[in-house]
Design a protein around this motif. Structure first.
Motif, PDB file in Angstrom:
ATOM      1  N   THR A  74       0.825  -1.211   0.000  1.00 37.50           N
ATOM      2  CA  THR A  74       0.000   0.000   0.000  1.00 37.50           C
ATOM      3  C   THR A  74       0.861   1.263   0.000  1.00 37.50           C
ATOM      4  OG1 THR A  74      -1.750  -1.160   1.198  1.00 37.50           O
ATOM      5  CG2 THR A  74      -1.818   1.244   1.228  1.00 37.50           C
ATOM      6  N   GLN A 123      -2.495  11.770   3.058  1.00 33.48           N
ATOM      7  CA  GLN A 123      -1.377  11.518   2.151  1.00 33.48           C
ATOM      8  C   GLN A 123      -1.287  12.569   1.048  1.00 33.48           C
ATOM      9  OE1 GLN A 123       0.856   9.041   2.749  1.00 33.48           O
ATOM     10  NE2 GLN A 123      -0.329   8.719   4.621  1.00 33.48           N
ATOM     11  N   ILE A 136       0.998   4.472  -2.832  1.00 27.37           N
ATOM     12  CA  ILE A 136       0.892   5.900  -2.559  1.00 27.37           C
ATOM     13  C   ILE A 136       2.104   6.642  -3.138  1.00 27.37           C
ATOM     14  CG2 ILE A 136       0.842   7.645  -0.743  1.00 27.37           C
ATOM     15  CD1 ILE A 136      -1.776   6.120  -1.070  1.00 27.37           C
ATOM     16  N   ARG A 137       3.291   6.077  -2.934  1.00 28.72           N
ATOM     17  CA  ARG A 137       4.498   6.700  -3.489  1.00 28.72           C
ATOM     18  C   ARG A 137       4.443   6.763  -5.011  1.00 28.72           C
ATOM     19  NH1 ARG A 137       9.847   4.575  -0.203  1.00 28.72           N
ATOM     20  NH2 ARG A 137       9.388   5.593   1.789  1.00 28.72           N
ATOM     21  N   LYS A 160       2.213   9.595  -6.130  1.00 30.61           N
ATOM     22  CA  LYS A 160       2.855  10.894  -5.915  1.00 30.61           C
ATOM     23  C   LYS A 160       3.959  11.149  -6.932  1.00 30.61           C
ATOM     24  CE  LYS A 160       1.798  11.470  -1.029  1.00 30.61           C
ATOM     25  NZ  LYS A 160       2.338  11.635   0.339  1.00 30.61           N
ATOM     26  N   LEU A 215      -3.794  13.401  -1.075  1.00 29.94           N
ATOM     27  CA  LEU A 215      -4.576  13.004  -2.246  1.00 29.94           C
ATOM     28  C   LEU A 215      -6.047  13.312  -1.991  1.00 29.94           C
ATOM     29  CD1 LEU A 215      -2.890   9.533  -2.835  1.00 29.94           C
ATOM     30  CD2 LEU A 215      -2.476  11.632  -4.142  1.00 29.94           C
ATOM     31  N   LEU A 256      -6.442   9.044   2.593  1.00 26.41           N
ATOM     32  CA  LEU A 256      -5.984   9.635   1.335  1.00 26.41           C
ATOM     33  C   LEU A 256      -5.695  11.124   1.501  1.00 26.41           C
ATOM     34  CD1 LEU A 256      -8.366   7.861  -1.211  1.00 26.41           C
ATOM     35  CD2 LEU A 256      -5.923   7.452  -0.898  1.00 26.41           C
TER      36      LEU A 256
END
Length: 303
Positions: free
Chosen positions: A60, A125, A64-65, A68, A127, A122
């Protein structure tokens, strides 16, 4: 919703099924560049022509990385996730280790609580979560007849009863779907999902537990407290086929808050199956409309 600049990358966290592909194509048509992170049931799906990749629950943090790195600021989450992540029994990647305390909090509770937690995660993070209907508004179910024939009087009564029951079920964050007849509630959806609930109804019919005169309907309704950016009720051709196998004569969905997947194919399938499909307005499940049917004895109408 349009891109803030030409070719803006839009993250798509895609589970299984047809819906994510439809959303990706709609996003591309609006001028976005979809970046597809496949999860869960989408592991083996073909996403040729779209940038992205598959990420297991244990990766997960890597997902996310990845988003980005692609300069994604807004994301849409949709598709089938038949199993919840079990972070305690997996070997997480290094990037995911830092997210585990948050992950454990996310997966607690019912589906609606889980999805609200996902939205908070999210945002934390960086987003912004968007709704499917922000990108593909034509998927929303209209009010009134959608496909097939019109419901008869007995089916109309059953739809009122089922919608009222579905709202109560949803308020408990249990499920979105109910099968009812004009006389009683037949089945409630819980963790097993709509497909397995309909298989259970088909078995009940085979065992003679449903009367020959009972006109069965399926209703899928948005939960009263639901975050409408996630997991709106949806129906497609597979729903029509599964409903036909369970002896369902009519299907209702909450209008403007449910998704119709592959509408043209659904119209054809509903016509062939003789199933009525309707969008139910806010007042259609008013308890006053369904109240007379609560007084029937539980076994009434059975042979």
């Amino acid at each position: 919703m349009d891109p803030r600049f030409p070719g803006e990358p839009l993250g798509l966290i895609a589970g299984g099924g047809r819906l994510p592909r439809i959303v990706a194509e709609a996003a591309r048509a609006r001028g976005f560049t979809p970046i597809v992170v496949r999860i869960a049931d989408a592991e083996s799906d073909d996403w040729d022509g779209f940038d992205g990749g598959y990420f297991s629950w244990g990766r997960t943090g890597d997902a996310i990385r990845f988003l980005k790195r692609k300069a994604v600021a807004r994301v849409v989450t949709c598709g089938t996730v038949s199993r919840r992540p079990d972070f305690r029994s997996m070997l997480p990647s290094f990037a995911t280790l830092f997210l585990l305390p948050t992950a454990f909090r996310i997966v607690r509770g019912g589906d609606d609580r889980l999805l609200r937690n996902v939205a908070v995660f999210l945002k934390a993070q960086g987003l912004e979560p968007l709704a499917v209907q922000d990108v593909a508004p034509k998927l929303l179910a209209p009010t009134g007849p959608i496909a097939g024939r019109r419901p008869d009087a007995a089916e109309e009564r059953a739809l009122h009863l089922a919608l009222n029951a579905a709202r109560t079920l949803g308020s408990l964050d249990v499920g979105q779907a109910v099968v009812a007849s004009q006389e009683r509630v037949i089945a409630l959806e819980a963790a097993e999902g709509t497909r397995e609930m309909l298989l259970r109804v088909a078995e009940l019919k085979t065992r003679g537990r449903i009367g020959r005169g009972e006109r069965l309907v399926l209703v899928k309704a948005v939960k009263p407290q639901q975050d409408e950016r996630f997991d709106l009720p949806s129906i497609g051709v597979s729903t029509i086929r599964e409903a036909e196998g369970a002896g369902i004569g009519a299907i209702g969905v909450t209008a403007e808050k449910s998704l119709i997947i592959d509408c043209e194919a659904l119209v054809t399938a509903a016509g062939e199956a003789g199933i009525a499909v309707v969008g139910l307005a806010a007042g259609d499940g008013d308890p006053a409309a369904a109240a007379p049917h609560h007084h029937n004895a539980p076994g009434e109408g059975q042979p």
